[in-house]
Scaffold this motif. Sequence first.
Motif, PDB file in Angstrom:
ATOM      1  N   ALA A  54      99.414  38.459 -66.347  1.00 44.91           N
ATOM      2  CA  ALA A  54      98.088  37.860 -66.492  1.00 44.91           C
ATOM      3  C   ALA A  54      98.041  36.925 -67.693  1.00 44.91           C
ATOM      4  O   ALA A  54      97.462  35.838 -67.627  1.00 44.91           O
ATOM      5  CB  ALA A  54      97.036  38.956 -66.621  1.00 44.91           C
ATOM      6  N   ILE A  55      98.674  37.328 -68.773  1.00 46.91           N
ATOM      7  CA  ILE A  55      98.636  36.512 -69.989  1.00 46.91           C
ATOM      8  C   ILE A  55      99.319  35.170 -69.752  1.00 46.91           C
ATOM      9  O   ILE A  55      98.808  34.116 -70.133  1.00 46.91           O
ATOM     10  CB  ILE A  55      99.280  37.281 -71.172  1.00 46.91           C
ATOM     11  CG1 ILE A  55      98.307  38.357 -71.661  1.00 46.91           C
ATOM     12  CG2 ILE A  55      99.658  36.349 -72.295  1.00 46.91           C
ATOM     13  CD1 ILE A  55      98.895  39.327 -72.657  1.00 46.91           C
ATOM     14  N   VAL A  56     100.469  35.218 -69.091  1.00 53.51           N
ATOM     15  CA  VAL A  56     101.179  33.962 -68.825  1.00 53.51           C
ATOM     16  C   VAL A  56     100.343  33.059 -67.920  1.00 53.51           C
ATOM     17  O   VAL A  56     100.215  31.860 -68.163  1.00 53.51           O
ATOM     18  CB  VAL A  56     102.561  34.233 -68.200  1.00 53.51           C
ATOM     19  CG1 VAL A  56     103.213  32.932 -67.780  1.00 53.51           C
ATOM     20  CG2 VAL A  56     103.444  34.953 -69.186  1.00 53.51           C
ATOM     21  N   MET A  74      90.426  41.742 -66.289  1.00 51.46           N
ATOM     22  CA  MET A  74      90.114  41.856 -67.710  1.00 51.46           C
ATOM     23  C   MET A  74      90.857  40.783 -68.522  1.00 51.46           C
ATOM     24  O   MET A  74      90.289  40.163 -69.403  1.00 51.46           O
ATOM     25  CB  MET A  74      90.531  43.260 -68.174  1.00 51.46           C
ATOM     26  CG  MET A  74      90.698  43.401 -69.650  1.00 51.46           C
ATOM     27  SD  MET A  74      89.309  44.279 -70.342  1.00 51.46           S
ATOM     28  CE  MET A  74      89.589  44.005 -72.071  1.00 51.46           C
ATOM     29  N   LEU A  75      92.119  40.586 -68.211  1.00 46.91           N
ATOM     30  CA  LEU A  75      92.908  39.683 -69.035  1.00 46.91           C
ATOM     31  C   LEU A  75      92.759  38.218 -68.623  1.00 46.91           C
ATOM     32  O   LEU A  75      92.929  37.327 -69.439  1.00 46.91           O
ATOM     33  CB  LEU A  75      94.387  40.086 -68.999  1.00 46.91           C
ATOM     34  CG  LEU A  75      94.663  41.398 -69.718  1.00 46.91           C
ATOM     35  CD1 LEU A  75      96.054  41.916 -69.412  1.00 46.91           C
ATOM     36  CD2 LEU A  75      94.487  41.222 -71.217  1.00 46.91           C
ATOM     37  N   VAL A 119      85.284  47.472 -59.987  1.00 49.05           N
ATOM     38  CA  VAL A 119      85.949  48.244 -61.057  1.00 49.05           C
ATOM     39  C   VAL A 119      85.652  47.660 -62.420  1.00 49.05           C
ATOM     40  O   VAL A 119      85.462  48.394 -63.389  1.00 49.05           O
ATOM     41  CB  VAL A 119      87.492  48.320 -60.945  1.00 49.05           C
ATOM     42  CG1 VAL A 119      87.912  49.487 -60.130  1.00 49.05           C
ATOM     43  CG2 VAL A 119      88.093  47.040 -60.488  1.00 49.05           C
ATOM     44  N   TYR A 120      85.616  46.340 -62.508  1.00 48.07           N
ATOM     45  CA  TYR A 120      85.340  45.752 -63.810  1.00 48.07           C
ATOM     46  C   TYR A 120      83.882  45.988 -64.207  1.00 48.07           C
ATOM     47  O   TYR A 120      83.572  46.180 -65.376  1.00 48.07           O
ATOM     48  CB  TYR A 120      85.679  44.254 -63.837  1.00 48.07           C
ATOM     49  CG  TYR A 120      85.689  43.724 -65.248  1.00 48.07           C
ATOM     50  CD1 TYR A 120      86.765  43.985 -66.080  1.00 48.07           C
ATOM     51  CD2 TYR A 120      84.611  43.030 -65.767  1.00 48.07           C
ATOM     52  CE1 TYR A 120      86.778  43.563 -67.393  1.00 48.07           C
ATOM     53  CE2 TYR A 120      84.610  42.603 -67.090  1.00 48.07           C
ATOM     54  CZ  TYR A 120      85.698  42.874 -67.890  1.00 48.07           C
ATOM     55  OH  TYR A 120      85.702  42.464 -69.202  1.00 48.07           O
ATOM     56  N   SER A 161     100.201  50.504 -67.244  1.00 48.61           N
ATOM     57  CA  SER A 161      98.873  51.072 -67.470  1.00 48.61           C
ATOM     58  C   SER A 161      98.116  50.325 -68.572  1.00 48.61           C
ATOM     59  O   SER A 161      98.639  50.123 -69.665  1.00 48.61           O
ATOM     60  CB  SER A 161      99.038  52.544 -67.826  1.00 48.61           C
ATOM     61  OG  SER A 161      97.832  53.033 -68.322  1.00 48.61           O
ATOM     62  N   PHE A 162      96.909  49.930 -68.277  1.00 52.80           N
ATOM     63  CA  PHE A 162      96.147  49.128 -69.236  1.00 52.80           C
ATOM     64  C   PHE A 162      94.814  49.769 -69.592  1.00 52.80           C
ATOM     65  O   PHE A 162      94.456  49.883 -70.757  1.00 52.80           O
ATOM     66  CB  PHE A 162      95.920  47.730 -68.662  1.00 52.80           C
ATOM     67  CG  PHE A 162      95.354  46.769 -69.666  1.00 52.80           C
ATOM     68  CD1 PHE A 162      96.170  46.171 -70.607  1.00 52.80           C
ATOM     69  CD2 PHE A 162      94.008  46.477 -69.685  1.00 52.80           C
ATOM     70  CE1 PHE A 162      95.659  45.309 -71.550  1.00 52.80           C
ATOM     71  CE2 PHE A 162      93.486  45.607 -70.625  1.00 52.80           C
ATOM     72  CZ  PHE A 162      94.316  45.022 -71.556  1.00 52.80           C
ATOM     73  N   LEU A 163      94.078  50.212 -68.577  1.00 60.98           N
ATOM     74  CA  LEU A 163      92.741  50.762 -68.824  1.00 60.98           C
ATOM     75  C   LEU A 163      92.800  51.979 -69.747  1.00 60.98           C
ATOM     76  O   LEU A 163      92.018  52.077 -70.694  1.00 60.98           O
ATOM     77  CB  LEU A 163      92.079  51.140 -67.495  1.00 60.98           C
ATOM     78  CG  LEU A 163      90.735  51.841 -67.618  1.00 60.98           C
ATOM     79  CD1 LEU A 163      89.678  50.903 -68.151  1.00 60.98           C
ATOM     80  CD2 LEU A 163      90.291  52.420 -66.288  1.00 60.98           C
ATOM     81  N   GLN A 164      93.723  52.892 -69.465  1.00 64.35           N
ATOM     82  CA  GLN A 164      93.732  54.128 -70.238  1.00 64.35           C
ATOM     83  C   GLN A 164      94.052  53.918 -71.707  1.00 64.35           C
ATOM     84  O   GLN A 164      93.314  54.405 -72.568  1.00 64.35           O
ATOM     85  CB  GLN A 164      94.658  55.147 -69.575  1.00 64.35           C
ATOM     86  CG  GLN A 164      93.966  55.750 -68.365  1.00 64.35           C
ATOM     87  CD  GLN A 164      94.862  55.901 -67.173  1.00 64.35           C
ATOM     88  OE1 GLN A 164      96.036  55.546 -67.234  1.00 64.35           O
ATOM     89  NE2 GLN A 164      94.336  56.414 -66.093  1.00 64.35           N
TER      90      GLN A 164
END
Lengths: 416, 298, 281
Positions: free
Chosen positions: B125-127, B237-238, B252-253, C213-216
Amino acid sequence: MKRVLILLLALCAATAAFAQGGAKTPVELRFTVWTGNEAHLQMLNGIAAKYTAAHPGVTVKFDTIPYDDYPQKLVLQLAGSNPPDAGWISEANAPAFVAAGNLADLTAAAAPYDLKDFSASATELWRKGSAIYGLPFSTSPLVVIYNKKLLAAAGAKTPSELEAKGQWTWEAFADLARTVKAKTGVYGFQTMDGSGYSDNLWATLVPMIRAYGGEVWNGKGVSTLDRPEAVKAVTLLHAMIYKDKSVVPPGEQADFFAGNAAMTVSQISRVSKLVGADFQWGLAKLPKGPAGDAQVIGQAAIVAFKASKNAALAADFAAFMTSKENVAVMTRFFPPARVSVLESESFTKGNPNIPPEAMASVVGAALKVGKILPNHPNFSEIDLAARACFDRLWRPDADVKSVMAAAARAVTPLLK
Amino acid sequence: MKRTMRRSAIREELFGYACVAPQLLGFLLFVLGPLVMVFVYGFQSRNLLTGRVSFAGLANYRALLGDPLFFKSLKNTLVFTLGLVPLNVAASLLLSLALAGESRVNSFFRTVFFAPVVTAAAAWAIVWKFLLQGDQGVVNQLLGVVGIAGPNWLLDDAGAMAAVIVTRVIKNLGMNIVIYLAAVTNLPHELYEAARIDGASAAQRFRTLTLPLLMPTTIMISIITMIGSLKVFDHIMLLTQGGPSNATMVLVYYIYFQGFKVFRTGYASALATILFAIVLGLTFAQWRLGKRLSYQEE
Amino acid sequence: MSRAKALRAAGKGLSVAALSVAGLPFVFPFWWMLTSAVKSPGDVFGRLSLLPSKCRWDNFAEIFSYQPFARHYLNSLCIAAVVTAATILLASLSGYAFARVRFRGRSALFLVLLSSMMMPAEVTIIPNFFMMKQWRLIDTHVPLVILGVFGAQGAFSAFVMRQYFLSMPKELEEAARIDGLGRLSTFARIILPLATPAISATAILTALDAWNSFLQPLIFINDLNKFTLPLSLNNFRDAYGSPVWHLQMAATAVSVIPILLFYVCAQRKIINAMVFSGMKG
C-alpha cells in the motif's frame, strides 16, 4: 515443537512479569508529545534532566506520537492497561479531554509556581470550575515564513516590506505567490507542514476566513462556513491553488524548508528546520483582510493523566515543566503563556534563530491581538466530517459555495 | 471383549476431545466469547474517551438507520466487492490458462504474478500510495507518456475507488492464479482431444468445456475473494483512510473509524454486528451453493 | 509447414508480450521501490527516472537510526515464528482429530471451527481490546500472538490439515496399531511426518498472515520498541507527521527483499504448497 511451546509460555511469563514489576523506585514517567524534532526533544530532555537531578530516581521518557494520530492514539493508550503519565494536548482537543474527566487537576501541584502569572485568556480553555487541567506551555501564533532568495529572484517585495507599508493583505499575499510562480516557476506558497488540506486543514482555512470577517462556527452551535465572508476567503484560496497554480496543490510535494516554495504559514517552532538552509528567510504576521487584522494562535498545554500509576508525581512534573525558568527555556521554540516571561528579554532573545525585533514585532504583536484556533468538545468528529467535505474543494472545478454549504451542513449537527 | 471395546471407544473419545480442546477453547475465549460481547456492546452506549458505559437499548441501531455514512459505507463495500471479485476471478482464470503447462516462460511469469502475494500488505500500500500521487506521481507520468491525463487518483472519488480495487487485485491475484492452475492442470485431456476432433473452436472449447469444468473452483475462488474483500482494512487505511469525501469508506474501516477515531465503541459494535451478519449470510450461501454443486457432481 | 512454425513462434512471441504487459503492474512497484530506496530526498519526486541519478546508500543506514527498525523487524519475525509454530501444533492436532478420531459432537464442533474461519478480525476487535486491557496485556506482543493463533487463519489451518488427513489411507493407522503404537505416538511418528505438504502450506500462509497483520498491532501496541514491521513502515514520518518518502521506500525495500529472495529460491515448493492448500481449501 515442544520448544516452541515453551518459548510461547516464556514470552507470556516475561510480559506478565514486565507488567507487574517496576512498582517501586526508580520511576519512569512516560510523557507523550507530538513533535519528533530532534532539537525539541533535546530541549525537553534537558528539562527532564533537571527534574531528575532534583528528584533522584525519577526519569522521564518522551514518547512521540505523530500529530495526526495524536488524540486517537492517546485515548487508546489511556483506555489501555499502560497509560502515559503526562503529555501535551492541543487547543483543538482541550474541551474534549477536559470534559471527559481523564485529566488530573493541577491546581495543587502548580500552586508553588505562581499560577496567576499565566494570562487568563491562556488558561481559559483548561479550566473547569475551580480546577485547572492543563498548563499552557505554548501559545504560538501562526506566522508567514518567507524565502528571501526566491522573492528577490522574482523581483517581488517581501511580506515584511509590505507589512511596513500597511499593504500586507491576503490579496497581496496571493499576488506575491502568483508573481513568484510566474517569474521563477517555483510555488509561491506551501500550506502548514505541507498538510494543510488534511491534518492541518484549520490552520489553512481559519486565518483567511477570519481576516475576511468570517468564522468556522459560532457560540450558538451553528457552523458559519457557508456565510459569504468565509466563502469569499476560501474562493481566494481555491483560485490561488487552481487558477494561479501558485500553491503546492494536494497530493504534491514541494517543501518550503528545502527551498521549494516561497512562503508558508507555520509556527516559530518550525524555524529550527531552517538552520543551515541555503537561503535567507524572514517572518511576517498573517496578512490582513477586509475585516482587518486577524491573527491566529495555536495553543498547547501540559497535562497529567488521572490514569497514571504515579499521578501525583506526574502532576508535579507537569507543573515543574511550566515553571518560569522552564517556560523561559521553552521560548526557544514555544512562545510562552506566562506574562512575566512574555514581557522579559528571555522571550525576545529566546529563539537564537530569530532576531529580537522580529520576535517583538511579529510574534509578540500577533500574540497580543490573536484569537485561538477553533476547538470544541466534539472536535475529532467535526474535524473528520469537515475534512470529508473539504476533500471536494481540492479539485479545479470545485464549486466553492456549495462545498462550503455542505461543510456547514455537516458540521452544525456535530456542534450540539 | 465388549467392555474393552467400550473402554477403547471412551479412550478414543477422550483422545479426540484432548486433540481439539486447545484450539476450540481458544476460539471460544477469543472469538466466540468476544462475538457475544460485541452483540451486547451493540446495545450499549460506550465511549472510549470518557470510559462511560450505559445501556442504550436499540439506540445504536436506530442511529444506524439515520446515519448516511453507514449507508455510504455499505454501498462502498458493495462497489468494492463488485469491482474486485469479477476482475480478480476473470484475470486469474485467463492468466492461469495462459500459464498452464511447464515451460521456463510460464514458470517465470508465475513467479512474477505471485510476488505481490508474499509482500506485506503495508509495504504494498505504501509503495502504491507513492506511485499514485497527483501530477508528480509515477502512474500519471507514465500515463502521460502515452498521452493520457490521469486524475489525482487518491483525491478523486472514482479514481480512489478504482485505485484501491486495482491495487488490491494485483496484490492477491497470484493466489487465485495458483488455485486455478491446480484445477487447470487436472482438466481431462481426453475431453479436449475429443472436442478438437469434433471440430470445436478454441472459443467453443473454452465455453463448453473449460468454464463448466472449472465452475466449482470459480465459485470457491469467488467466495474466498468476496469474504477477503470484506476485510480490507490495512489497504484502505494506508492508501486513502476512507477518503476522499468518504468515497472509499468501507464497512470495516467505518467500524475502526467509529470505534477508534471518534471513540464510540458501542456504535462501532453495532456496526460490527452488521458486518458479522453479512459474513454469516455469505458463508451460509456458500454452504448451500457448495452442497448443491457437490450433489450435481455426484 | 514452416509457415505454421513461424505462425506458432509469432503466437508465442505475442503471448509473451501480452504476459509482459500484464506483468508490468506486478513488478513495477518493486522496481520503483528498489530504485527509490537509494534516491536522495530531493530525487524521490520530480522528473520520472527509471534509475536514480546517484545512489545514496546512506538511506539504508539512516532507516536504522531513524527509529529502532531492526528491533521492529525482529519483533515481526518472532511474532510470525511463534504464531506459526503454535498454529501448526494446534491445527494439526485438531485437524487430525476432526478427520480420524471418533467422538460425540464432532461435526457440531467442526462447524464451530468453520464459522470462525470466515470471521473478520475487525468484528471482535473491540471486545478483544477490553479483554486484553483487563488482563493487562495491552502494549505487549501477547495479544498479537493469541489473536494470530486463534483467529480465522488458525481455523483455516485446522481445516486444511483435516482435509489432508482425510485423504491419507486409513491402513497406515491400522498398521501402526498392530505394531502396538498408541494413538498419540501414531499421530506424532507416523501421520505427522507424512503431512509435510499440508504443514508447509499452512506454515507459509500463517506466517504471511502474521507478518501482514496491521489492525491488531495498531490497536494493541503503543511503545515504539514494540512496533511490528507494518507499523514501522508507516512510521517513517518527519517531526510533523508527513511521510519521509526516501526512507520509507528504503525501509519497505529492506522489509520486502529477504522475503522475496526466499520466495524466488523456494518458489516451486511454495507454489506447490499453495496449489495443495488451494485444492483442499
